[in-house]
Design a protein around this motif. Structure first.
Motif, mmCIF file in Angstrom:
data_model
loop_
_atom_site.group_PDB
_atom_site.id
_atom_site.type_symbol
_atom_site.label_atom_id
_atom_site.label_comp_id
_atom_site.label_asym_id
_atom_site.label_seq_id
_atom_site.Cartn_x
_atom_site.Cartn_y
_atom_site.Cartn_z
ATOM 1 N N GLN A 16 0.783 -1.144 0.118
ATOM 2 C CA GLN A 16 -0.040 0.096 0.076
ATOM 3 C C GLN A 16 0.949 1.388 -0.009
ATOM 4 O OE1 GLN A 16 -3.764 -0.208 2.277
ATOM 5 N NE2 GLN A 16 -3.168 1.781 3.203
ATOM 6 N N GLY A 17 1.911 1.472 0.557
ATOM 7 C CA GLY A 17 2.991 2.205 0.625
ATOM 8 C C GLY A 17 2.639 3.337 1.679
ATOM 9 N N ALA A 36 -14.326 5.283 3.099
ATOM 10 C CA ALA A 36 -13.459 6.032 2.134
ATOM 11 C C ALA A 36 -12.118 5.507 1.692
ATOM 12 C CB ALA A 36 -13.757 7.689 2.357
ATOM 13 N N CYS A 37 -11.407 5.223 2.910
ATOM 14 C CA CYS A 37 -10.006 4.920 2.577
ATOM 15 C C CYS A 37 -10.288 3.499 1.598
ATOM 16 C CB CYS A 37 -9.308 4.756 4.004
ATOM 17 S SG CYS A 37 -8.975 6.321 5.007
ATOM 18 N N VAL A 38 -10.866 2.561 2.079
ATOM 19 C CA VAL A 38 -11.043 1.255 1.378
ATOM 20 C C VAL A 38 -11.394 1.718 0.152
ATOM 21 C CG1 VAL A 38 -12.422 -0.952 1.374
ATOM 22 C CG2 VAL A 38 -11.568 0.106 3.393
ATOM 23 N N ASN A 39 -12.330 2.345 -0.408
ATOM 24 C CA ASN A 39 -12.871 2.702 -1.480
ATOM 25 C C ASN A 39 -11.665 3.167 -2.388
ATOM 26 O OD1 ASN A 39 -15.375 1.950 -0.861
ATOM 27 N ND2 ASN A 39 -16.329 4.058 -0.674
ATOM 28 N N ALA A 40 -10.770 4.057 -1.705
ATOM 29 C CA ALA A 40 -9.628 4.677 -2.577
ATOM 30 C C ALA A 40 -8.528 3.601 -2.649
ATOM 31 C CB ALA A 40 -9.001 5.843 -1.697
ATOM 32 N N GLY A 41 -8.656 2.582 -2.251
ATOM 33 C CA GLY A 41 -7.631 1.481 -2.068
ATOM 34 C C GLY A 41 -6.662 1.315 -1.008
ATOM 35 N N ALA A 42 -6.957 2.038 0.022
ATOM 36 C CA ALA A 42 -6.210 1.945 1.191
ATOM 37 C C ALA A 42 -6.927 0.915 2.208
ATOM 38 C CB ALA A 42 -5.979 3.158 2.200
ATOM 39 N N ALA A 69 -17.953 -8.274 2.642
ATOM 40 C CA ALA A 69 -17.138 -8.907 1.822
ATOM 41 C C ALA A 69 -15.750 -8.556 1.904
ATOM 42 C CB ALA A 69 -17.988 -8.950 0.299
ATOM 43 N N VAL A 70 -15.294 -7.057 1.814
ATOM 44 C CA VAL A 70 -14.079 -6.591 1.622
ATOM 45 C C VAL A 70 -13.902 -5.655 2.998
ATOM 46 C CG1 VAL A 70 -12.667 -5.061 0.316
ATOM 47 C CG2 VAL A 70 -13.989 -6.506 -0.893
ATOM 48 N N GLN A 71 -13.201 -6.283 3.892
ATOM 49 C CA GLN A 71 -12.935 -5.738 4.947
ATOM 50 C C GLN A 71 -11.702 -4.995 5.435
ATOM 51 O OE1 GLN A 71 -13.760 -8.182 8.298
ATOM 52 N NE2 GLN A 71 -14.998 -9.671 7.382
ATOM 53 N N PRO A 72 -11.607 -4.061 5.851
ATOM 54 C CA PRO A 72 -10.214 -3.144 6.026
ATOM 55 C C PRO A 72 -9.520 -3.937 7.018
ATOM 56 C CG PRO A 72 -11.985 -2.167 7.407
ATOM 57 C CD PRO A 72 -12.788 -3.155 6.675
ATOM 58 N N LYS A 210 -8.440 12.200 -1.867
ATOM 59 C CA LYS A 210 -7.292 12.641 -1.654
ATOM 60 C C LYS A 210 -6.394 11.456 -1.075
ATOM 61 C CE LYS A 210 -5.057 16.070 1.459
ATOM 62 N NZ LYS A 210 -5.341 17.061 2.442
ATOM 63 N N VAL A 211 -6.982 10.444 -0.538
ATOM 64 C CA VAL A 211 -6.374 9.180 -0.025
ATOM 65 C C VAL A 211 -6.059 8.414 -1.358
ATOM 66 C CG1 VAL A 211 -6.403 6.867 0.683
ATOM 67 C CG2 VAL A 211 -7.376 8.994 2.093
ATOM 68 N N GLY A 212 -6.814 8.433 -2.538
ATOM 69 C CA GLY A 212 -6.494 7.634 -3.742
ATOM 70 C C GLY A 212 -5.113 8.340 -4.407
ATOM 71 N N GLN A 213 -5.254 9.806 -4.262
ATOM 72 C CA GLN A 213 -4.105 10.489 -4.979
ATOM 73 C C GLN A 213 -2.959 10.295 -4.345
ATOM 74 O OE1 GLN A 213 -5.770 14.606 -4.625
ATOM 75 N NE2 GLN A 213 -7.077 14.239 -6.284
#
Length: 231
Positions: A16-17, A36-42, A69-72, A210-213
């Motif tokens: 993730q970085g 929101a973080c999960v949606n962004a890929g975090a 189904a997709v848990q953080p 912002k998280v996605g960026q």
């Protein structure tokens, strides 16, 4: 299905970085920010153990995501002692982060096969953390101890070290490039990534963007640095 294996969690953090760090006393706000973080890929998010009833807020959040189904991969930060770590692990924390190195916390996490990322500021502390089995070490406070130049000084004699600075890391091209060029493995970013203004405005789409960026920036920078090493 959420990965419970320590190695899988560590690998997810490294891939993730950038690890968002967040806390709010309202469980509903936490749920929305984390989603929101999960949606962004975090998928890996650090919940800061701060404020009254923080463990209960964490438990409420974990219960909310339990059926998804997709848990953080939700970890806990600001942990300084083993009883606190044990409580959060019982609540489902996937990793434990602290501002300092505590051998009792390391032993507890090792016993439960949970990743422990302790805060260290010197090579001696980093070496002690590695002896206790810590795969990633939090450089804290990142900016105050010397920033990217200090990281370079550490990596020269200890190139196997995986550092995760927090403090004075910004979700910008210049800041992320300086840190990753210095040799860090991953970084944690709190209010400079998830600003109080966005939270108060309940602008969860803005947080997601912002998280996605930040994730895209980190990914591109690391790819460029890897390509430079190969050439």
């Amino acid at each position: 299905m959420v990965a419970n294996d320590r190695l899988a969690v560590l690998s997810a953090m490294l891939e993730q970085g950038v690890i968002p760090v967040f806390y709010d006393p309202d469980p509903e706000v936490c749920v929305n920010v984390i989603q929101a973080c999960v949606n962004a890929g975090a998928r890996c998010v650090e919940f800061a153990n701060r404020g009254d009833f923080a463990p209960q807020v964490f438990l409420d959040v974990r219960r909310h995501f339990a059926g998804h189904a997709v848990q953080p991969l939700l970890g806990v930060g600001s942990v300084i002692d083993a009883p606190t770590a044990a409580m959060y692990i019982a609540h489902g924390a996937k990793f434990v982060v602290g501002p300092l190195l505590n051998a009792d916390v390391a032993r507890l996490c090792n016993r439960r096969m949970v990743a422990y990322i302790p805060g260290c500021a010197t090579t001696t502390e980093i070496g002690n953390a590695q002896e206790l089995g810590c795969e990633i070490v939090k450089l804290f406070p990142g900016g105050a101890v010397g920033g990217p130049e200090y990281v370079k000084s550490i990596m020269a004699p200890m190139p196997w070290t995986r550092l995760m600075p927090t403090g004075d890391v910004e979700p910008t091209e210049a800041s992320l490039r300086d840190w990753f060029e210095s040799g860090i493995a991953v970084c944690g970013i709190g209010s400079k990534l998830i600003s109080r203004e966005l939270v108060l405005a309940r602008d969860y789409r803005g947080i997601e963007e912002k998280v996605g960026q930040a994730l895209q920036l980190a990914r591109r920078i690391r790819m460029e640095l890897a390509e430079q090493k190969r050439s």
